[in-house]
Write a protein that holds these residues in place. Structure first.
Motif, PDB file in Angstrom:
ATOM      1  N   GLY A 223       5.687   9.726  12.005  1.00  0.00           N
ATOM      2  CA  GLY A 223       7.025  10.039  12.482  1.00  0.00           C
ATOM      3  C   GLY A 223       8.084   9.912  11.417  1.00  0.00           C
ATOM      4  N   PHE A 224       7.834  10.487  10.245  1.00  0.00           N
ATOM      5  CA  PHE A 224       8.824  10.450   9.185  1.00  0.00           C
ATOM      6  C   PHE A 224      10.081  11.216   9.607  1.00  0.00           C
ATOM      7  CE2 PHE A 224       5.875   9.730   5.272  1.00  0.00           C
ATOM      8  CZ  PHE A 224       5.476   8.533   5.829  1.00  0.00           C
TER       9      PHE A 224
ATOM     10  N   ARG B 283      10.059  -0.692   8.730  1.00  0.00           N
ATOM     11  CA  ARG B 283       9.905   0.745   8.997  1.00  0.00           C
ATOM     12  C   ARG B 283       8.525   1.105   9.541  1.00  0.00           C
ATOM     13  NH1 ARG B 283      11.150   3.363   3.339  1.00  0.00           N
ATOM     14  NH2 ARG B 283       9.586   1.789   2.767  1.00  0.00           N
ATOM     15  N   PHE B 284       7.604   0.147   9.550  1.00  0.00           N
ATOM     16  CA  PHE B 284       6.219   0.420   9.937  1.00  0.00           C
ATOM     17  C   PHE B 284       5.971  -0.111  11.341  1.00  0.00           C
ATOM     18  CE2 PHE B 284       6.504  -0.442   5.383  1.00  0.00           C
ATOM     19  CZ  PHE B 284       6.133   0.798   4.877  1.00  0.00           C
ATOM     20  N   LYS B 285       5.653   0.805  12.240  1.00  0.00           N
ATOM     21  CA  LYS B 285       5.425   0.439  13.625  1.00  0.00           C
ATOM     22  C   LYS B 285       4.016  -0.122  13.802  1.00  0.00           C
ATOM     23  CE  LYS B 285       8.486   4.166  15.172  1.00  0.00           C
ATOM     24  NZ  LYS B 285       8.594   5.409  15.996  1.00  0.00           N
ATOM     25  N   PHE B 286       3.774  -0.628  14.997  1.00  0.00           N
ATOM     26  CA  PHE B 286       2.435  -1.122  15.312  1.00  0.00           C
ATOM     27  C   PHE B 286       1.459   0.056  15.339  1.00  0.00           C
ATOM     28  CE2 PHE B 286      -0.790  -2.497  18.483  1.00  0.00           C
ATOM     29  CZ  PHE B 286      -1.309  -3.556  17.746  1.00  0.00           C
TER      30      PHE B 286
ATOM     31  N   LEU C  11       0.827  -1.201   0.000  1.00  0.00           N
ATOM     32  CA  LEU C  11       0.000   0.000   0.000  1.00  0.00           C
ATOM     33  C   LEU C  11       0.863   1.254   0.000  1.00  0.00           C
ATOM     34  CD1 LEU C  11      -2.769   1.424   0.307  1.00  0.00           C
ATOM     35  CD2 LEU C  11      -2.518   1.143   2.789  1.00  0.00           C
ATOM     36  N   HIS C  12       1.896   1.243   0.803  1.00  0.00           N
ATOM     37  CA  HIS C  12       2.814   2.380   0.886  1.00  0.00           C
ATOM     38  C   HIS C  12       3.435   2.678  -0.481  1.00  0.00           C
ATOM     39  CE1 HIS C  12       5.684   4.977   3.075  1.00  0.00           C
ATOM     40  NE2 HIS C  12       6.580   4.534   2.223  1.00  0.00           N
ATOM     41  N   ASN C  13       3.918   1.645  -1.149  1.00  0.00           N
ATOM     42  CA  ASN C  13       4.541   1.827  -2.465  1.00  0.00           C
ATOM     43  C   ASN C  13       3.516   2.202  -3.531  1.00  0.00           C
ATOM     44  OD1 ASN C  13       7.068   1.167  -1.403  1.00  0.00           O
ATOM     45  ND2 ASN C  13       6.789  -1.017  -1.805  1.00  0.00           N
ATOM     46  N   LEU C  14       2.290   1.682  -3.421  1.00  0.00           N
ATOM     47  CA  LEU C  14       1.258   1.998  -4.406  1.00  0.00           C
ATOM     48  C   LEU C  14       0.881   3.477  -4.362  1.00  0.00           C
ATOM     49  CD1 LEU C  14      -0.840   1.104  -6.517  1.00  0.00           C
ATOM     50  CD2 LEU C  14      -2.374   0.528  -4.625  1.00  0.00           C
ATOM     51  N   ILE C  15       0.736   4.026  -3.164  1.00  0.00           N
ATOM     52  CA  ILE C  15       0.389   5.441  -3.028  1.00  0.00           C
ATOM     53  C   ILE C  15       1.499   6.316  -3.605  1.00  0.00           C
ATOM     54  CG2 ILE C  15      -0.024   7.287  -1.363  1.00  0.00           C
ATOM     55  CD1 ILE C  15      -2.395   5.455  -1.703  1.00  0.00           C
ATOM     56  N   ALA C  16       2.741   5.970  -3.305  1.00  0.00           N
ATOM     57  CA  ALA C  16       3.875   6.746  -3.834  1.00  0.00           C
ATOM     58  C   ALA C  16       3.946   6.638  -5.355  1.00  0.00           C
ATOM     59  CB  ALA C  16       5.175   6.267  -3.198  1.00  0.00           C
ATOM     60  N   LEU C  17       3.705   5.441  -5.882  1.00  0.00           N
ATOM     61  CA  LEU C  17       3.771   5.245  -7.335  1.00  0.00           C
ATOM     62  C   LEU C  17       2.677   6.020  -8.051  1.00  0.00           C
ATOM     63  CD1 LEU C  17       5.056   3.773  -9.747  1.00  0.00           C
ATOM     64  CD2 LEU C  17       3.499   1.864  -9.299  1.00  0.00           C
TER      65      LEU C  17
ATOM     66  N   LEU D 271       8.495  10.724  -3.598  1.00  0.00           N
ATOM     67  CA  LEU D 271       9.803  10.308  -3.093  1.00  0.00           C
ATOM     68  C   LEU D 271       9.862  10.391  -1.576  1.00  0.00           C
ATOM     69  CD1 LEU D 271      12.670   9.433  -3.919  1.00  0.00           C
ATOM     70  CD2 LEU D 271      13.292  11.850  -3.980  1.00  0.00           C
ATOM     71  N   ALA D 272       9.234  11.427  -1.016  1.00  0.00           N
ATOM     72  CA  ALA D 272       9.223  11.567   0.440  1.00  0.00           C
ATOM     73  C   ALA D 272       8.435  10.436   1.098  1.00  0.00           C
ATOM     74  CB  ALA D 272       8.635  12.927   0.822  1.00  0.00           C
ATOM     75  N   VAL D 273       7.288  10.084   0.518  1.00  0.00           N
ATOM     76  CA  VAL D 273       6.497   8.974   1.058  1.00  0.00           C
ATOM     77  C   VAL D 273       7.257   7.661   0.935  1.00  0.00           C
ATOM     78  CG1 VAL D 273       4.400   7.622   0.734  1.00  0.00           C
ATOM     79  CG2 VAL D 273       4.281  10.108   0.688  1.00  0.00           C
ATOM     80  N   LYS D 274       7.887   7.461  -0.198  1.00  0.00           N
ATOM     81  CA  LYS D 274       8.611   6.208  -0.425  1.00  0.00           C
ATOM     82  C   LYS D 274       9.766   6.043   0.546  1.00  0.00           C
ATOM     83  CE  LYS D 274      10.432   3.427  -4.216  1.00  0.00           C
ATOM     84  NZ  LYS D 274      10.725   3.387  -5.665  1.00  0.00           N
ATOM     85  N   ASN D 275      10.502   7.138   0.799  1.00  0.00           N
ATOM     86  CA  ASN D 275      11.648   7.086   1.701  1.00  0.00           C
ATOM     87  C   ASN D 275      11.280   7.384   3.145  1.00  0.00           C
ATOM     88  OD1 ASN D 275      13.291   6.567  -0.521  1.00  0.00           O
ATOM     89  ND2 ASN D 275      13.723   8.732  -0.850  1.00  0.00           N
ATOM     90  N   MET D 276       9.983   7.699   3.405  1.00  0.00           N
ATOM     91  CA  MET D 276       9.496   8.020   4.740  1.00  0.00           C
ATOM     92  C   MET D 276      10.266   9.188   5.340  1.00  0.00           C
ATOM     93  SD  MET D 276       8.514   4.288   6.333  1.00  0.00           S
ATOM     94  CE  MET D 276       7.483   5.013   7.606  1.00  0.00           C
ATOM     95  N   THR D 277      10.382  10.266   4.562  1.00  0.00           N
ATOM     96  CA  THR D 277      10.997  11.509   5.022  1.00  0.00           C
ATOM     97  C   THR D 277       9.985  12.644   4.858  1.00  0.00           C
ATOM     98  OG1 THR D 277      11.927  11.897   2.818  1.00  0.00           O
ATOM     99  CG2 THR D 277      13.327  10.773   4.440  1.00  0.00           C
ATOM    100  N   LYS D 278      10.149  13.690   5.621  1.00  0.00           N
ATOM    101  CA  LYS D 278       9.230  14.826   5.533  1.00  0.00           C
ATOM    102  C   LYS D 278       9.430  15.560   4.214  1.00  0.00           C
ATOM    103  CE  LYS D 278       8.706  15.488  10.495  1.00  0.00           C
ATOM    104  NZ  LYS D 278       8.825  16.416  11.643  1.00  0.00           N
ATOM    105  N   PRO D 279       8.344  15.884   3.518  1.00  0.00           N
ATOM    106  CA  PRO D 279       8.450  16.464   2.162  1.00  0.00           C
ATOM    107  C   PRO D 279       8.774  17.957   2.188  1.00  0.00           C
ATOM    108  CG  PRO D 279       6.159  16.206   2.742  1.00  0.00           C
ATOM    109  CD  PRO D 279       6.940  15.664   3.909  1.00  0.00           C
TER     110      PRO D 279
END
Length: 482
Positions: free
Chosen positions: A423-424, A284-287, A217-223, A349-357
């Protein structure tokens, strides 16, 4: 007219039969080759499919040992087949789907088994005549109530399989208890074998090459955001810069078709979000990762894709604005397309790498500034002397671009919310936000306070000899120029 000889008729019949056999052989061969090519394509598109098939075979082989070994079979009996059935119906492609189905099946079996035993006990108190009547009433009530509960959207989304297993188990336990005296032992064996089969599915799904629905799901949204960005980056030159295109020049324009898959991604996103909510923390994904917020970003992305769909219709429309009309807003609209596309790609790219955009803010500000300039130009009577039919297509494209800029800003705000909730990591921008397109670093206000070595260059008045030498050189230069 002479009749054909019998030998000639036999030869022609043999030739027709032989040709049909050859054609059948060629057709079968081509179908077999096509079948194996399709298998190869499926494996190459997603190698995880091959791994999943092996995992299912491994899990079934391990669980079937309950039926093969005599000591285990003596303990569970025919109920050992329930473990095999559990593996067949529970093992899914992702960890979340497997875990959700296994938990639903275990809880539904436990609750339905207990209620089935209780219903059978109550029915037995009514005597030999009233027992089957009460059992039929209990089965009817639970089946009707459970089936009606399945229509609730939240229950159908997460617990639909549990409701099916509840109906099945309650009916089997309560009805079979009418002829079987050891109903508690039967319910216990079935619950144990279901637990064994479900546990085997979950353990193998997690330990052997796990497939996480949350990561998909994470990769699909970024793509999806990246596809929209690719379209917008190329649309400006494609629409406003195609006044005189050479017919022989055929560039790869696949980026203009990528957005179409975004329009139909709602069901996939909802399914992945549901499966991801069952998954434990991983990587990288917490509970309790905010998976629901991905659906909000996906919804905003589809809204932007709908406007892009309308925008794409004007590329091949029958009525096109004249080049001189398009040229008046070409620079502003091209800038809006480029900046919005870059912003979406930065967000992806920010979502994919989990960094603040952070780097996307400058592009959004630039696109908003260009949008305001376009609004001012349209209100100032830019095409007063032009024909209305020539103005409408270009004005519609400009209006759609303004809407897309607003959609991009909403997507950016939603991604910022996701970054805060999940918490990116923070990353310093490589380009100053104040002057993003100058190509030069911004001068620091404290530059004068930086310690650096001093270089002293003495300046002295030229002597008479130096003056004469300088005048002679200037005279030679003037002679060469003349």
């Amino acid at each position: 007219m002479e009749m054909e000889s019998p030998s000639y008729q036999k030869q022609s019949l043999f030739a027709r039969v032989w040709s049909s056999i050859k054609a059948s052989r060629a057709k079968i061969k081509s179908e077999v080759v096509e079948f194996f090519q399709m298998i190869k394509r499926l494996g190459q598109d997603d190698p995880r499919r091959v791994t999943h098939s092996i995992k299912v075979g491994l899990c079934l082989s391990l669980v079937s040992l309950l039926y093969y070994f005599q000591p285990v079979y003596d303990n569970f009996g025919v109920s050992a087949m329930w473990a095999v059935m559990t593996v067949v119906v529970v093992f899914e492609f992702s960890v979340g789907a497997t875990f959700g189905k296994g938990l639903n099946r275990a809880l539904a079996t436990l609750v339905a088994g207990a209620l089935g035993v209780g219903a059978n006990h109550l029915a037995s108190l009514s005597g030999q005549i009233g027992e089957p009547i009460l059992l039929a009433i209990f089965v009817f009530l639970q089946a009707a109530a459970s089936t009606f509960l399945r229509f609730f959207p939240k229950i159908k989304a997460r617990y639909d399989y549990a409701m099916l297993i509840f109906i099945l188990t309650f009916s089997l336990i309560s009805v079979s208890g009418f002829r079987d005296d050891e109903i508690i032992g039967t319910a216990q064996k079935r619950l144990s074998t279901v637990f064994i089969g479900g546990s085997a599915c979950v353990i193998i799904s997690i330990l052997v090459c796990p497939v996480w629905a949350g990561e998909d799901l994470h990769n699909l949204i970024a793509l999806n955001m990246e596809k929209l960005g690719n379209f917008l980056e190329g649309f400006g030159d494609e629409y406003f810069g195609r006044v005189e295109e050479e017919e022989g020049c055929k560039e790869d324009k696949s980026f203009l078709e990528g957005y179409k898959s975004v329009l139909n991604s709602k069901s996939s996103e909802e399914t992945l979000a549901n499966f991801a909510s069952w998954e434990p923390g991983h990587g990288r994904f917490k509970f309790q990762h905010p998976w629901k917020h991905y659906l909000k970003i996906g919804s905003l992305t589809r809204q932007c894709a709908c406007r892009i769909e309308a925008l794409n219709g004007y590329l091949e429309a029958d009525i096109q604005g004249k080049p001189e009309i398009r040229s008046k807003i070409r620079i502003i609209c091209t800038e809006m397309c480029l900046e919005s596309g870059k912003a979406l790609k930065e967000l992806a790219l920010a979502v994919k790498n989990m960094t603040k955009p952070i780097s996307a803010d400058s592009h959004i500000e630039n696109s908003k500034s260009a949008s305001k300039n376009l609004n001012s130009s349209l209100k100032s009577g830019l095409w007063e002397d032009a024909d209305l039919l020539d103005i409408i297509p270009v004005a519609t494209v400009a209006s759609l671009l303004i809407d897309i800029v607003n959609c991009t800003e909403e997507i950016a705000e939603s991604v910022q919310e996701l970054a805060s909730m999940a918490g990116f990591a923070s990353v310093e921008p490589t380009v100053s936000p104040g002057k993003p397109r100058t190509g030069q670093p911004e001068t620091s206000k404290t530059q004068d306070k930086v310690d650096c070595p001093h270089v002293v260059i003495p300046v002295r008045e030229p002597t008479q000899e130096n003056k004469n030498s300088l005048e002679s050189r200037n005279g030679m230069v003037r002679q060469m120029e003349s």
